[in-house]
Motif scaffolding. Structure first.
Motif, mmCIF file in Angstrom:
data_model
loop_
_atom_site.group_PDB
_atom_site.id
_atom_site.type_symbol
_atom_site.label_atom_id
_atom_site.label_comp_id
_atom_site.label_asym_id
_atom_site.label_seq_id
_atom_site.Cartn_x
_atom_site.Cartn_y
_atom_site.Cartn_z
ATOM 1 N N CYS A 94 45.651 14.457 16.064
ATOM 2 C CA CYS A 94 46.604 15.080 16.994
ATOM 3 C C CYS A 94 47.187 16.340 16.361
ATOM 4 O O CYS A 94 47.985 16.261 15.422
ATOM 5 C CB CYS A 94 47.710 14.091 17.341
ATOM 6 S SG CYS A 94 48.924 14.722 18.517
ATOM 7 N N ASP B 244 48.423 19.159 18.361
ATOM 8 C CA ASP B 244 49.406 19.811 19.228
ATOM 9 C C ASP B 244 49.740 18.880 20.384
ATOM 10 O O ASP B 244 49.006 17.916 20.660
ATOM 11 C CB ASP B 244 48.863 21.136 19.792
ATOM 12 C CG ASP B 244 48.956 22.282 18.793
ATOM 13 O OD1 ASP B 244 50.075 22.584 18.352
ATOM 14 O OD2 ASP B 244 47.897 22.845 18.437
ATOM 15 N N ASP B 245 50.839 19.203 21.071
ATOM 16 C CA ASP B 245 51.185 18.500 22.303
ATOM 17 C C ASP B 245 50.613 19.302 23.460
ATOM 18 O O ASP B 245 51.241 20.223 23.976
ATOM 19 C CB ASP B 245 52.706 18.355 22.434
ATOM 20 C CG ASP B 245 53.108 17.545 23.660
ATOM 21 O OD1 ASP B 245 52.219 17.224 24.479
ATOM 22 O OD2 ASP B 245 54.298 17.236 23.804
ATOM 23 N N SER C 209 48.246 12.658 12.595
ATOM 24 C CA SER C 209 49.090 13.681 13.212
ATOM 25 C C SER C 209 49.309 14.833 12.246
ATOM 26 O O SER C 209 49.412 14.628 11.031
ATOM 27 C CB SER C 209 50.455 13.103 13.612
ATOM 28 O OG SER C 209 50.306 12.108 14.603
ATOM 29 N N LEU D 298 54.915 15.336 16.000
ATOM 30 C CA LEU D 298 53.812 14.776 16.775
ATOM 31 C C LEU D 298 53.684 13.272 16.526
ATOM 32 O O LEU D 298 53.420 12.497 17.459
ATOM 33 C CB LEU D 298 52.509 15.478 16.409
ATOM 34 C CG LEU D 298 52.370 16.930 16.887
ATOM 35 C CD1 LEU D 298 51.166 17.594 16.224
ATOM 36 C CD2 LEU D 298 52.246 17.010 18.406
ATOM 37 N N ALA E 185 56.977 20.783 18.710
ATOM 38 C CA ALA E 185 56.000 19.773 18.307
ATOM 39 C C ALA E 185 54.987 20.296 17.299
ATOM 40 O O ALA E 185 54.416 19.522 16.536
ATOM 41 C CB ALA E 185 55.259 19.252 19.538
#
Length: 388
Positions: A144, A146-147, A175, A180, A302
């Motif tokens: 993960c 980025d949002d 993450s 995040l 984020a």
């Protein structure tokens, strides 16, 4: 640590290899050539629009598809590192409707299935959710970075829903920031945090003749930004700085993806287009201060900007918006919360560049190089099945 870890073959779904630097590309480079990697270039995150960016991007993908459609040793003129193969996957450019997803599942499965055999799949994008359980992979890991549900220009609603569907299907989650990881934890899942790294030697910047840098011909002194130029940038801050500057320029290096149109017309703000990763140190050599004027938004809160540690590694003055990912480096950069603070800090650096002693930067970023981060990342890929 890294040399002690033996990884199975990796199948990676992410941004186009070699197009823009990304944390996933840095990590994979560090794992090569001891780990066999198949990298899959994908589309479908950004819905097509009738604009110049979409037309240019669509043309690039079509040319790539015509030139090469399967694993090979070079990617349309890009020399690939030893141990890496790239698949430029043919895809339908939408993911919103059920039949869009079904079509892309069939397209990807037919092109990727052979490469997935007994591999650990790493994906930075949620759009491959429909492939889980349909490929003969050994393990699935979501990295993960980025949002995407709040990223400007993306189909956030669809991507957020697909990420929610993806998380419970993963064998492991990594993450890129604490923020995040907290978002993932709120949905009932745990992840290992591996923050971004930096190549300290690559970013060593020595002062030279401005005429020899990539910024020759642009009025100096220069406040420099590099990265994607989009709606995450605080246009009000940039315009206020431009109005206060009596000499010099604000230079933005990178692809423009629907930025605030106000920054396109000011005489002191120069958008010079994209530059290769290798060219960025020469841009830095011509700058007086490096800036990171992001707006306070869910997407910026984020993220962990890749460029921030790169900025620090140059030893140049750095002025950055106050974001969770940068606060621990207040001793090396000016972290600002308001337009007036931003303008004052940049003007001060333009008038009297101070920078940091590079030794203090090296000490502070000790252990943050990509090789070290790749060791952490590799360990997270093994999960409960280590082979050390």
């Amino acid at each position: 640590m890294l040399e002690q870890i033996k990884l199975p073959p990796l199948l990676v779904f992410s941004d186009d290899w070699g197009r823009h630097p990304s944390s996933c590309q840095h990590l994979i480079r560090a794992l090569l050539p001891s780990t066999e990697v198949t990298w899959v270039n994908t589309i479908g995150m950004r819905p097509p629009r009738l604009d110049r960016t979409t037309i240019r991007r669509g043309g690039e993908k079509i040319l790539n598809w015509l030139g090469r459609s399967s694993v090979g040793d070079s990617d349309n003129g890009i020399d690939l590192p030893k141990g890496l193969s790239v698949i430029d996957a043919k895809m339908w450019p939408w993911m919103k409707r059920p039949w869009d997803r079904a079509l892309n599942r069939l397209l990807l499965e037919s092109q990727i299935k052979q490469s997935a055999a007994n591999a650990t799949v790493v994906t930075t994008i949620p759009i491959v959710k429909d492939l889980v359980g349909r490929l003969p992979a050994k393990r699935w890991v979501y990295y993960c970075v980025d949002d995407f549900s709040v990223w400007p220009g993306l189909d956030g609603k669809t991507l957020g829903r697909m990420e929610d569907e993806l998380l419970p299907m993963m064998d492991g989650i990594v993450s890129a920031s604490d923020n995040l990881a907290e978002g993932i934890q709120r949905r009932g899942f745990t992840s290992q945090v591996v923050t971004h790294g930096v190549d300290l030697e690559f970013w060593r910047v020595t002062e030279g003749d401005p005429e020899e840098t990539s910024l020759c011909g642009i009025p100096h002194p220069i406040a420099l930004f590099w990265g994607v130029i989009d709606r995450r940038m605080n246009a009000d801050w940039l315009l206020a700085l431009a109005e206060r500057m009596s000499v010099g320029s604000i230079v933005l290096v990178g692809p423009a993806q629907d930025p605030d149109p106000r920054i396109l017309d000011h005489e002191r703000i120069r958008l010079v287009g994209s530059a290769s990763y290798e060219a960025l140190p020469s841009y830095a050599a011509g700058a007086a201060v490096l800036i990171m004027p992001y707006a306070d938004l869910p997407v910026t809160r984020a993220m962990q900007p890749l460029k921030f540690k790169e900025y620090l590694a140059t030893g140049l003055p750095v002025v950055a918006a106050d974001l969770p990912a940068v606060r621990e480096y207040r001793d090396l950069a000016e972290i600002v919360k308001s337009e007036s603070e931003f303008v004052r800090a940049v003007i001060r650096s333009l008038q009297s560049p101070h920078g940091n002693e590079r030794r203090s930067v090296l000490d502070r970023l000790s252990g943050e190089e990509w090789q070290s981060k790749a060791g952490e990342f590799a360990a997270s890929l093994l999960g409960d099945r280590p082979d050390v």
